[in-house]
Write an enzyme that holds these catalytic residues in place. Structure first.
Site, mmCIF file in Angstrom:
data_model
loop_
_atom_site.group_PDB
_atom_site.id
_atom_site.type_symbol
_atom_site.label_atom_id
_atom_site.label_comp_id
_atom_site.label_asym_id
_atom_site.label_seq_id
_atom_site.Cartn_x
_atom_site.Cartn_y
_atom_site.Cartn_z
ATOM 1 N N HIS A 12 0.919 -1.398 0.167
ATOM 2 C CA HIS A 12 0.166 0.038 0.145
ATOM 3 C C HIS A 12 0.904 1.336 -0.195
ATOM 4 O O HIS A 12 1.574 1.740 0.960
ATOM 5 C CB HIS A 12 -0.870 0.086 1.270
ATOM 6 C CG HIS A 12 -1.844 1.244 1.376
ATOM 7 N ND1 HIS A 12 -3.116 1.027 1.525
ATOM 8 C CD2 HIS A 12 -1.531 2.425 1.077
ATOM 9 C CE1 HIS A 12 -3.783 2.069 1.469
ATOM 10 N NE2 HIS A 12 -3.022 3.082 1.117
ATOM 11 N N HIS A 14 1.512 5.273 -1.829
ATOM 12 C CA HIS A 14 1.383 6.620 -2.578
ATOM 13 C C HIS A 14 2.602 7.002 -3.050
ATOM 14 O O HIS A 14 3.556 7.445 -2.303
ATOM 15 C CB HIS A 14 0.571 7.454 -1.329
ATOM 16 C CG HIS A 14 -0.690 7.024 -0.947
ATOM 17 N ND1 HIS A 14 -1.788 7.209 -1.631
ATOM 18 C CD2 HIS A 14 -0.960 6.485 0.072
ATOM 19 C CE1 HIS A 14 -3.053 6.554 -0.956
ATOM 20 N NE2 HIS A 14 -2.211 6.176 0.081
ATOM 21 N N LYS A 95 -8.660 -0.077 -5.718
ATOM 22 C CA LYS A 95 -8.990 0.336 -4.490
ATOM 23 C C LYS A 95 -10.229 1.150 -4.483
ATOM 24 O O LYS A 95 -10.510 2.046 -5.368
ATOM 25 C CB LYS A 95 -7.734 1.172 -4.461
ATOM 26 C CG LYS A 95 -7.813 2.199 -3.285
ATOM 27 C CD LYS A 95 -7.664 1.296 -1.980
ATOM 28 C CE LYS A 95 -7.507 2.145 -0.481
ATOM 29 N NZ LYS A 95 -6.634 3.088 -0.283
ATOM 30 N N HIS A 134 -10.361 1.063 1.667
ATOM 31 C CA HIS A 134 -10.008 1.963 2.673
ATOM 32 C C HIS A 134 -11.581 1.993 3.708
ATOM 33 O O HIS A 134 -12.353 2.503 3.398
ATOM 34 C CB HIS A 134 -9.775 3.632 2.418
ATOM 35 C CG HIS A 134 -9.685 4.407 3.530
ATOM 36 N ND1 HIS A 134 -8.461 5.238 3.457
ATOM 37 C CD2 HIS A 134 -10.318 4.814 4.499
ATOM 38 C CE1 HIS A 134 -8.377 5.987 4.417
ATOM 39 N NE2 HIS A 134 -9.699 5.703 5.235
ATOM 40 N N HIS A 168 -4.665 -0.572 5.631
ATOM 41 C CA HIS A 168 -4.069 -0.095 6.781
ATOM 42 C C HIS A 168 -5.102 -0.256 7.815
ATOM 43 O O HIS A 168 -5.681 0.634 8.440
ATOM 44 C CB HIS A 168 -4.060 1.402 6.472
ATOM 45 C CG HIS A 168 -4.909 2.040 5.813
ATOM 46 N ND1 HIS A 168 -6.372 2.103 5.876
ATOM 47 C CD2 HIS A 168 -4.846 2.841 4.584
ATOM 48 C CE1 HIS A 168 -7.025 2.789 5.069
ATOM 49 N NE2 HIS A 168 -6.067 3.250 4.208
ATOM 50 N N ASP A 240 1.554 2.560 3.595
ATOM 51 C CA ASP A 240 0.568 3.646 3.518
ATOM 52 C C ASP A 240 1.486 4.681 3.610
ATOM 53 O O ASP A 240 1.033 5.871 4.113
ATOM 54 C CB ASP A 240 -0.626 3.505 4.433
ATOM 55 C CG ASP A 240 -1.604 4.849 4.045
ATOM 56 O OD1 ASP A 240 -1.690 5.158 2.768
ATOM 57 O OD2 ASP A 240 -2.478 5.020 5.023
HETATM 58 C C1 NCD Z 1 -3.424 9.040 2.109
HETATM 59 C C2 NCD Z 1 -3.084 9.953 1.209
HETATM 60 O O1 NCD Z 1 -2.544 11.126 1.472
HETATM 61 O O2 NCD Z 1 -3.100 9.744 0.085
HETATM 62 N N1 NCD Z 1 -3.525 9.718 3.496
HETATM 63 C C3 NCD Z 1 -3.416 8.762 4.759
HETATM 64 O O3 NCD Z 1 -3.578 9.766 5.652
HETATM 65 N N2 NCD Z 1 -3.254 7.852 4.656
HETATM 66 C C4 NCD Z 1 -4.859 8.370 1.770
HETATM 67 C C5 NCD Z 1 -5.113 7.157 2.456
HETATM 68 O O4 NCD Z 1 -4.603 6.190 2.319
HETATM 69 O O5 NCD Z 1 -6.046 7.384 3.347
HETATM 70 ZN ZN ZN Z 2 -3.286 5.102 1.585
#
Ligand code: NCD
Ligand code: ZN
Length: 336
Positions: A12, A14, A95, A134, A168, A240
């Site tokens: 996971h 970003h 997702k 999520h 998460h 995450d």
């Molecule tokens: C994530 C993001 O910033 O894209 N933020 C987070 O707090 N985890 C999005 C997500 O996974 O909820």
């Molecule tokens: Zn995330």
């Protein structure tokens, strides 16, 4: 003291786009063999062309590193079977975000009416495309995830052959749900194994630890540690890691997300050692379980960690990492 990990995976992640992608992607592709790439760009990744183009931009950002970006689509209940068939070979998962629940999730799902979701989820189930969720409702922030468990159960029951990954997870309720449904799995972040709400807001507010889902109570963290440290076969590491520029975190209206990519393996090694968990379990948590659950074959990569203190940089580009300026016990010695 050194630890060798084979083909670590971050299930996971970003990576964002543009300059941010260029900054953060190499920090993961250096030490990980692959990662599930989140689709919550602006606008979100919803077409085959967008998946392919984003994957190409990721490849450019990581350069020569041996690293597989496992691509995802942003779930839409309007995806048809025909569309999913046309894109299935290019993605590893889809997702699902409840609408408005977190960063860039405005176009997500409102209400979880099984009949409205049947065509898309039925086709995903038939095509073997896992659904990452999520799982938070719009309720009181500390209760959102626990309140979502009945929705997980409803989906897991209606689509028993669909692999559903509770992303998460932060609560003991989600850990308990894992045992009740064969088709429920979970990712666990590094930060939720370490912090509770006290670390975020118990003293001076620490915006770099603010994320969705918000860190919960000590007993929730204990439940997460219990399954992670024994490498329960249904849990996988998913950082995450969610980078935001410093000025979007240190301001009124702090963006949610903790940036852990560059320190994740080192701190996991320290955490497993601190709790007396064997290295074999760490190997399963950061790779083996994900390989089994997702049926992926990650590129071969050996990461050697040594017990050598190092100070975490204050910034990577515009992003402040977890433990910025602090000492951590392990360093990456080499990657082969
Ligand atoms: C994530 C993001 O910033 O894209 N933020 C987070 O707090 N985890 C999005 C997500 O996974 O909820
Ligand atoms: Zn995330």
């Amino acid at each position: 003291m050194h630890i060798e990990l084979d083909s670590p995976l971050d299930m996971h992640l970003h990576l964002r786009d543009g300059e941010m992608l260029a900054t953060v992607a190499p920090l993961t592709s250096h030490s990980f063999s692959g990662a599930i790439i989140m689709p919550n760009l602006v606008p979100p990744v919803t077409t085959r062309e967008e998946v392919l183009a984003y994957k190409e931009r990721i490849r450019t950002a990581i350069g020569e590193d041996r690293f597989e970006p496992y691509m995802t689509l942003f779930f839409k209940p309007t995806y048809t079977r025909e569309f999913l068939e046309s894109v299935a070979d290019e993605i590893t998962a889809i997702k699902l975000y409840p609408a408005g629940i977190t960063t860039n999730s405005e176009g997500g799902v409102s209400g979880f009416d099984i009949e409205e979701l049947r065509e898309t989820l039925g086709a995903m189930s038939d095509l073997g495309i896992p659904l990452c969720i999520h799982g938070e409702t719009g309720g009181f922030v500390m209760d959102r995830e626990a309140q979502f468990v009945p929705i997980y159960e409803k989906l897991a029951t209606a689509f028993p052959d669909l692999k559903i990954i509770m992303e998460h997870i932060t609560t003991k309720e989600s850990v308990d749900a894992l045992g009740r449904f064969e088709n429920l799995y979970a990712t666990i972040t590094l930060h939720h194994l370490i912090i509770t709400l006290d670390d975020v807001a118990g003293g001076m507010l620490r915006p770099h630890l603010f994320c969705k889902p918000i860190a919960k109570r000590p007993e929730d963290r204990e439940a997460l540690l219990r399954v992670a440290l024994k490498a329960h076969p249904k849990v996988m590491f998913g950082s995450d890691s969610a980078p935001h520029p410093k000025e979007s975190k240190e301001c009124p209206g702090c963006a949610a997300g903790v940036f852990t990519a560059p320190i994740a393996l080192q701190v996991l090694a320290e955490l497993f050692e601190k709790h007396g968990a064997p290295v074999e379990n760490l190997q399963k948590f950061v790779s083996g379980n994900a390989v089994n659950i997702y049926s992926v074959t990650p590129p071969a990569k050996k990461v050697v960690l040594v017990k050598k203190e190092c100070t975490v940089p204050e910034r990577y580009g515009s992003v402040v990492p977890m433990y910025a300026g602090e000492k951590i016990a392990y360093s990456i010695d080499k990657v082969e």
